[in-house]
Design a protein around this motif. Structure first.
Motif, PDB file in Angstrom:
ATOM      1  N   ILE A   1      43.155  45.509  32.535  1.00  0.00           N
ATOM      2  CA  ILE A   1      41.999  45.393  33.434  1.00  0.00           C
ATOM      3  C   ILE A   1      41.970  46.612  34.344  1.00  0.00           C
ATOM      4  N   ASP A   2      40.762  47.156  34.551  1.00  0.00           N
ATOM      5  CA  ASP A   2      40.558  48.231  35.524  1.00  0.00           C
ATOM      6  C   ASP A   2      39.835  47.660  36.730  1.00  0.00           C
ATOM      7  N   TYR A   3      40.303  48.044  37.899  1.00  0.00           N
ATOM      8  CA  TYR A   3      39.655  47.625  39.148  1.00  0.00           C
ATOM      9  C   TYR A   3      39.372  48.855  40.001  1.00  0.00           C
TER      10      TYR A   3
ATOM     11  N   THR B   1      36.115  46.358  37.041  1.00  0.00           N
ATOM     12  CA  THR B   1      35.036  47.118  36.405  1.00  0.00           C
ATOM     13  C   THR B   1      35.065  46.990  34.884  1.00  0.00           C
ATOM     14  N   GLU B   2      36.244  46.718  34.307  1.00  0.00           N
ATOM     15  CA  GLU B   2      36.259  46.449  32.862  1.00  0.00           C
ATOM     16  C   GLU B   2      37.533  45.716  32.435  1.00  0.00           C
ATOM     17  N   ILE B   3      37.385  44.955  31.374  1.00  0.00           N
ATOM     18  CA  ILE B   3      38.556  44.387  30.702  1.00  0.00           C
ATOM     19  C   ILE B   3      38.743  45.188  29.426  1.00  0.00           C
TER      20      ILE B   3
ATOM     21  N   PHE C   1      45.847  48.977  23.979  1.00  0.00           N
ATOM     22  CA  PHE C   1      46.386  49.354  25.278  1.00  0.00           C
ATOM     23  C   PHE C   1      45.608  50.530  25.848  1.00  0.00           C
ATOM     24  N   TYR C   2      45.738  50.701  27.153  1.00  0.00           N
ATOM     25  CA  TYR C   2      45.203  51.898  27.795  1.00  0.00           C
ATOM     26  C   TYR C   2      45.929  53.126  27.274  1.00  0.00           C
ATOM     27  N   THR C   3      45.411  54.295  27.635  1.00  0.00           N
ATOM     28  CA  THR C   3      46.013  55.540  27.173  1.00  0.00           C
ATOM     29  C   THR C   3      47.462  55.704  27.649  1.00  0.00           C
TER      30      THR C   3
HETATM   31 MG   LIG Z   1      38.685  52.109  32.117  1.00  0.00          MG
END
Ligand SMILES: [Mg+2]
Ligand SMILES: Nc1ncnc2c1ncn2[C@@H]1O[C@H](COP(=O)(O)OP(=O)(O)O)[C@@H](O)[C@H]1O
Length: 393
Positions: free
Chosen positions: A286-288, A299-301, A306-308
Motif C-alpha cells: 500500500i502507498d500512502y 493512494t494505491e494498493i 511487490f514494489y520495486t
Molecule cells: Mg505507487
C-alpha cells in the motif's frame, strides 16, 4: 527436478530487485533447485539481468503463453511459476491467463479492483477508510463538479490504471484539466483527486524521524498466506529521484527509503486488505501520502506483485521474494514478522552511484557537523557499523 520461475519484464527495476533478492538467498544456500528465468525485450539492457537465464522476446508480441511454451520446450519441462513485474494491463492479462499459466495472484475480480485506482478508492471510501477525495471524470462537467466538491486550491489528476505516476499532474483550475484531458483523450480513465500536500518543505530532522509530516510518502509491503501474515515492513519514501524529469515530479524511482517501525501503519494496512472479500494471499503493498495533519491517506494498493525496492529489505533481513516462493511451494516460513527490519535504515540510490545503506543517526550527526565521509556500498553492508540482521526472516 528444478523449480523454474519465469520473471516477466525482468530487465526493469522491479524485476531486477526481485531477482537480486532470490540470488542473494541462493548465495546463502536457499533454493538450490530454483532456476530463475527472465524475459527481456532489450538485448543490451538484458546484460544487466542477474537471472540464471534470460530469453529475448519481441515486446510487440504479447502472446505470453507462446513465449512460455518456447521456453518450456527449451528447458524440457513446464515452468512452475510466472511472476509479472508490471502493473495495469500486463498484470490483468496474466491474471486472465491463470487457467493456462501457473501464477500466484489474488482472485481475478480483486486484481481488477487493485489494478484500478478508482475502483480501489470507491471500495475504501464506502467503508470509511482513509483516502483522498477522488472523482472519475467522464466529461468537462465532471471536472467542474470535482473542483467544486474538493474545494481546495489544487487537485491531483492521474490515470486510473498504471504505475510510476502515469498521467499524473497537478492543476489549480478546471480549464487546465479539461484542456489536458481533451488533448490526451483521457475521459473515463482519469481521476481528479484532492491534492495531498506533497512538496511541503519539512526539515531533514522531521523527515528522518518516525513521525509523519504533511506530504510525506509512506509504504507498507507485505506477504500473506491464505489470511496469515508472513511478514510486512513500513517505510517512508524520502523523495523521488530524477523528479525534474516529469511534470508531476513522480518518477517511480525512489531516491531513498527509510524503515520505520510503525505498528499503527501495519494495523491499518492489514485492516484495509482484510476489508476485501478474500483471505489475503500473496504479495500486497500500500502507498500512502500524509495529509495536512500528518494523517496518512491511501493512494494505491499494489497487490499481485511487490514494489520495486525489495532488495534493500532483503539486505535488512526481510527477503519477501524468497518467502513468496516458499509460500507458493507450501514450504515452512516465518509468521507475523511485523516490521522486522531495524528502524531508521535508509537505502539511497541514484543513477551513476553505488547504492548506500546508512542509519539515520549518521546523517543527523553529519547534518550538525556539516561534513561527510565516503560510505560503503549497500552490498558490503556487513562491513558497516549497522550490519544486516543476525536473524533472517
Ligand atoms: Mg505507487
Ligand atoms: N492525491 C494526491 N495528491 C498528491 N500527490 C499524489 C496524490 N496521489 C498520488 N500522489 C503522488 O503520486 C505518487 C504515486 O502515487 P501512487 O498512488 O503510489 O501510484 P503509482 O505508484 O501507481 O503512480 C505518490 O507517491 C505521490 O507522490
Amino acid at each position: 527436478m528444478s523449480f523454474d520461475i519465469l520473471v516477466l519484464h525482468s530487465d526493469r527495476s522491479t524485476g531486477m530487485n526481485f531477482v537480486q533478492c532470490l540470488q542473494e538467498a541462493k548465495r546463502q544456500g536457499w533454493g538450490k533447485d530454483i532456476n530463475i528465468i527472465g524475459l527481456s525485450s532489450h538485448p543490451l539492457r538484458m546484460q544487466l539481468c542477474k537471472n540464471d537465464a534470460t530469453y529475448l522476446f519481441d515486446e510487440d508480441d504479447t502472446d505470453i503463453v507462446k513465449h512460455v511454451g518456447r521456453i518450456e520446450k527449451d528447458i524440457g519441462k513446464p515452468i512452475d511459476l510466472v511472476y509479472e513485474t508490471k502493473s495495469a494491463v500486463y498484470m490483468l492479462d496474466i491474471s486472465k491467463l491463470r487457467n493456462r499459466l501457473p501464477v500466484f495472484l489474488p482472485p481475478h475480480e480483486l486484481v481488477e479492483v487493485f489494478e484500478d485506482k478508482f475502483l480501489t478508492y470507491k471500495h475504501l471510501s464506502e467503508r470509511g477508510l482513509p483516502v483522498p477525495e477522488t472523482h472519475l471524470v467522464n466529461s468537462p462537467e465532471d471536472v467542474e463538479a470535482a473542483f467544486r466538491s474538493i474545494a481546495k486550491n489544487a487537485v491531483w489528476v492521474r490515470e486510473t490504471k498504471g504505475q510510476a505516476g502515469l498521467g499524473a499532474f497537478s492543476a489549480s483550475t478546471p480549464k487546465e484539466v479539461i484542456g489536458e484531458l481533451t488533448q490526451r483523450n483521457g475521459w473515463r480513465h482519469h481521476t481528479v483527486a484532492e491534492k495531498l500536500p506533497i512538496n511541503t518543505p519539512n526539515t531533514w530532522e522531521d523527515q528522518l524521524s518516525s513521525d509523519f509530516f504533511p506530504g510525506e510518502m509512506v509504504t507498507w509491503a507485505a506477504l500473506y498466506n491464505n489470511g496469515q501474515l508472513i511478514g510486512s515492513q513500513v517505510r517512508k519514501r524520502l523523495y523521488w529521484e530524477h523528479a525534474d524529469l516529469t511534470v508531476s515530479g513522480v518518477t517511480g524511482y525512489s531516491g531513498a527509503n527509510m524503515t520505520v517501525s510503525r505498528r499503527d501503519v501495519h494495523d491499518l494496512s492489514d485492516k484495509i486488505v482484510r476489508s476485501f472479500d478474500w483471505k489475503p494471499h500473496g504479495a500486497v503493498g500500500i502507498d500512502y501520502v500524509a495529509d495536512e495533519n500528518g494523517k496518512i491517506k491511501l493512494t494505491e494498493i499494489q497487490a499481485s506483485r511487490f514494489y520495486t525496492s525489495t532488495y534493500p529489505l532483503a539486505l535488512l533481513g526481510l527477503n519477501l521474494p524468497k518467502l513468496y516462493i516458499d509460500v507458493f511451494r507450501g514450504k515452512e516460513t516465518c509468521n507475523d514478522a511485523i516490521n522486522p527490519c531495524p528502524e531508521g535504515m535508509i537505502y539511497i540510490q541514484r543513477f551513476g552511484a553505488e547504492s548506500v545503506m546508512i542509519h539515520r543517526d549518521t546523517i543527523l550527526s553529519e547534518l550538525s557537523s556539516g561534513t561527510s565521509r565516503p560510505k560503503f556500498a549497500a552490498g558490503s553492508l556487513g562491513n558497516s557499523s549497522h550490519g544486516p540482521l543476525k536473524h533472517e526472516f
